[in-house]
Design an enzyme around this catalytic site. Sequence first.
Site, PDB file in Angstrom:
ATOM      1  N   ASN A 200      51.473  27.727  34.227  1.00 14.13           N
ATOM      2  CA  ASN A 200      50.974  26.533  34.903  1.00 14.13           C
ATOM      3  C   ASN A 200      49.752  26.906  35.734  1.00 14.13           C
ATOM      4  OD1 ASN A 200      50.567  24.235  36.525  1.00 14.13           O
ATOM      5  ND2 ASN A 200      52.753  23.761  36.503  1.00 14.13           N
ATOM      6  N   CYS A 205      51.631  21.114  34.239  1.00 17.24           N
ATOM      7  CA  CYS A 205      52.928  21.061  33.550  1.00 17.24           C
ATOM      8  C   CYS A 205      52.960  19.882  32.567  1.00 17.24           C
ATOM      9  CB  CYS A 205      54.071  20.950  34.549  1.00 17.24           C
ATOM     10  SG  CYS A 205      53.919  19.567  35.677  1.00 17.24           S
ATOM     11  N   HIS A 452      57.132  16.498  38.223  1.00 18.56           N
ATOM     12  CA  HIS A 452      57.064  17.661  37.352  1.00 18.56           C
ATOM     13  C   HIS A 452      57.428  17.221  35.939  1.00 18.56           C
ATOM     14  CE1 HIS A 452      57.151  21.845  36.274  1.00 18.56           C
ATOM     15  NE2 HIS A 452      58.385  21.759  35.832  1.00 18.56           N
ATOM     16  N   ASP A 469      59.998  24.657  30.159  1.00 26.25           N
ATOM     17  CA  ASP A 469      59.648  24.305  31.537  1.00 26.25           C
ATOM     18  C   ASP A 469      58.616  25.314  32.029  1.00 26.25           C
ATOM     19  OD1 ASP A 469      59.499  23.589  34.142  1.00 26.25           O
ATOM     20  OD2 ASP A 469      61.647  23.617  34.543  1.00 26.25           O
TER      21      ASP A 469
END
Length: 1115
Positions: A200, A205, A452, A469
């Site tokens: 990131n 993200c 997020h 993630d």
Amino acid sequence: MTMMTPPPLEQEDDEMLVPHPEFTEGPQPMEVAQVEAPTLAENQPVEDPPTSRFTWTIENFSRLNTKKLYSEIFIVGGYKWRILIFPKGNNVDHLSMYLDVADSGTLPYGWSRNAQFSLAVCNQIHNKFTIRKDTQHQFNARESDWGFTSFMPLGDLYDPIKGYLVNDTCVIEAEVAVRRVVDYWNYDSKKETGYVGLKNQGATCYMNSLLQTLYHIPYFRKAVYHMPTTEIDIPSASIPLALQSLFYKLQYSDSSVATKELTKSFGWDMYDSFMQHDVQELNRVLCEKLEDKMKGTVVEGAIQQLFEGHHMNFIECINVDYKSSRKESFYDLQLDVKGCKDVYASFDKYVEVERLEGDNKYHAEQYGLQDAKKGALFVDFPPVLQLQLKRFEYDYMRDTMVKINDRYEFPLQLNLDRDNRKYLSPDADHTVRNLYTLHSVLVHSGGVHGGHYYAFIRPTLSDQWYKFDDERVTKEDVKRALEEQYGGEEELPQTNPGFNNTPFKFTKYSNAYMLVYIRESDKDKIICNVDEKDIAEHLRIRLKKEQEEKEHKKKEKAEAHLYTIIKVARDEDLAQQTGKDIYFDLVDHEKVRSFRIQKQMPFNLFKDEVAKEFGVPVQYQRFWLWAKRQNHTYRPNRPLHPQEEAQSVGQLREVSNKAHNAELRLFLEVELGPDLRALPPPDKTKEDILLFFKLYDPEKEELRYVGRLFVKALGKPLEILSKLNQMAGFSQNEEIELYEEIKFDPSVMCEHIDKKLSFRSSQLEDGDIICYQKAPIQDNEDKYRYPDVPSFLEYVHNRQVVHFRSLERPKEDDFSLELSKLFTYDDVVERLARHIGLDDPSKIRLTSHNCYSQQPKPQPVKYRGVEHLSDMLVHYNQISDILYYEVLDIPLPELQGLKTLKVAFHHATKDEVVIHNIRLPKSSTVADVINDLKTKVELSHPNAELRLIEVFYHKIYKIFPPSEKIENINDQYWTLRAEEIPEEEKNLGSHNRLIHVYHFMKDPNQNQMQVQNFGEPFFLVIHDGETLAEIKLRIQKKLQVPDEEFSKWKFALLSLGRPEYLQDSDIIAGRFQRRDVYGAWEQYLGLEHSDTTPKRAYTANQSRHAYEKPVKIYN
């Protein structure tokens, strides 16, 4: 003041989630840490998180004189928490509020805890207007508090009619759910799952989740690999090559992959990478860009083949034989979430037939206005179906974006042929089965003001799901990927004594935002095999080389403890760098020859390596250690002793380097004879001093290294003048001046050397630097900018190239100027004015650069508000080289003494509003504003009188008295409106009343008693005994509303926001209380009708935050 129902607040769009450092210009995270840690095992059960609600009642709120205030401590999940507020804002004009780990200072090293929480300021009049913001965060020692710097405007909080302060009491509420934290310090995604994540860059993200989804569509990946690129392309300048490189690394790398090359290929700067955008918008823009770059190549049309479907929009008349239809393509479908329980309900709504009748009839060619049916059906669906769920909607009543967290289900298998193919047009191909299987679920976790993104994907469509993630990839079960992303609410029990022990519902802020389905019949084609043969050879070679270099560096890092880096500087380095790369000291050690030597190797053997590298036999080498002096200079200090050279490299490094750096720095002394052949180094006694010499030429403004000499401590500079002239190429008798370069940090110190004193008397020692030049001739001194060494070194030390940009074009450099950091404010603007051809430098206004946002700072530099150029360029601990400028129409000192007000002038007879910027001295009054305005506007007659009024949320709150000072008038939040005073209002008799008249409509999303004002409010004179019917005629004439529309309007008396509807026969004047008419916004005549004024256009993929820019890919 009488309390009234507050209007819905327009929540600040530039909200961002930040820890609470007491400044707001630094780098501020715009997305929240992960909501919850994923499970490591495939079917590990998820425990209910410990939760609690805490209420904090603060009395005498407006009299608080503290900058920040903490609540008492409360416990959730066994942890101590408290709320932190800044009652007057954390350097903003908003209430700032955070959740804080109460005992962070005493927790053990490396502590971490994850919490999902909401913070609220309760509305004590109407609970529905309570302002609640939600987020989640992984708290740690660096970020022990998290929340909202701009929670709500202070103007709304402190306004007693809004209901947030009642009896000067504020009620704040926190709901906290603590989630378990999994330690990922040693977690290996590739080892655990076979896949790697993406790093990131700050707020990317949203992009990472989309890229992972696209990468795991193998047909798409293969198409990207087959886009033509060449070995001379640069990834940061080529989107196809950057994407190929990224996909290759995702396929073959063992660790997470960086996306900086890709974002650079988009033309993005650091600011774009810290800006959270919309996934759907990026998806569309990226696919359009790739589609364009695929044209004329072997993969032309690949994007359409994957994602393009078609639907037919039709309008069919009911009573006549007329039908109109239009076929349109789509790459993704936007499905309503609000009011729909699942995907099928959204498709039902999508194809719902609307009847056009009554006032909404359709104008058919040849037939005129007709009753008709309007709808849409699908002609075909694509192999890869992308469904964008409309989780974010614009709420027109509140004039803000809201997130829809409602429960919304989506199936593992999606049958779009259901109910006799009701979604499909009769013309659709009946041989194609539209049965889809779910491939990916993109999730947004958080609220409308930040959050997020991550994705659940099953790359091979097997039963195994994976959560991508950012850098972490974990195995997940189907429940986590589907059911837990439906959204909605869950009831969480209260577990802590001392709090409200009733269970409460906690909104699930993590929910699906985008779904990707793959058609069963195309599954084998889409989930195809992609291997190295699909990757261009030049790409394989390039990326394998990159990977090998990475592995080599990794290996070097792992073995670093076994090696020492030795950096060897020579005369050649000093000559090459002085006057080009460096001016002070002798050498930049990062640019000299570096050797990586095993620590156990004897130093004498290392000398063999040096002999091979430089061609200097071992017996002619002498090495000197460098030392950092107390004045921060770095000079050769002493030669190595024979016994030191007998030690190992590792031992020598430890002895020589007290700072415990991993490297050993040496100077290689090699003596050369007249034939330039190496000679044995001369003996060195304590009386011998090694000096280094630089030569300065004031005419060319050049400084260069000319060599070194051993001198005797008791000798004098007079004795070496002829040698120095020889080294410089001067005649033997040239008169020269000598200066010692002593230091340069923080300021330059360069002193003249008395040639008649001994070197020891001048305090010269090994490693010192002497700069010399031809002796200046007095008549020539004015001829040179920097006539001597000290003035030149002072200039070099302080010179600064500044890139100037017009404030109107903050992304583009206009020009560069070489200035001095010591320049005063006046020096800078004078040089700038001279460059742009401006006679009056005081008309220039400068603005400094924010190094974090890469934007101009919000506030300009005040006239002579800083001492030096260096003060303009500093931003916290960073130095910028950018300044923004603008040319004003008046001198800046004059402007700073003025107040600028933005006034909307409403013409008396024309339907027009013109905005005027009125600029007057701060000591001016409202009467001065009106007089100035009269010179700029068109009046209905020469003697017309004007008034200035304050309008807020479509209500008139104040008429400014002519004597009021303008310095304290705030036009940032209120609208200032100027208008002519109608003749009938000037001489109000005892039988006349002046009332407020506002437009309103019912809020369809709220209690029926709740109203929403809109449009322009106005005053109206009414007469005793006058009926509503008579007043309506005057209102219709004033507003020029057509009869047909006006007949639909309703009229009501509103008090405290509650409408009491009126009949035409009602006498109106008696309904209004006797009061000061200019404080009467609580009681008004309301005109109820629909709002037909133009709205801001909010497209379906509208960015959700005002701080977002549209997604742009520039290359």
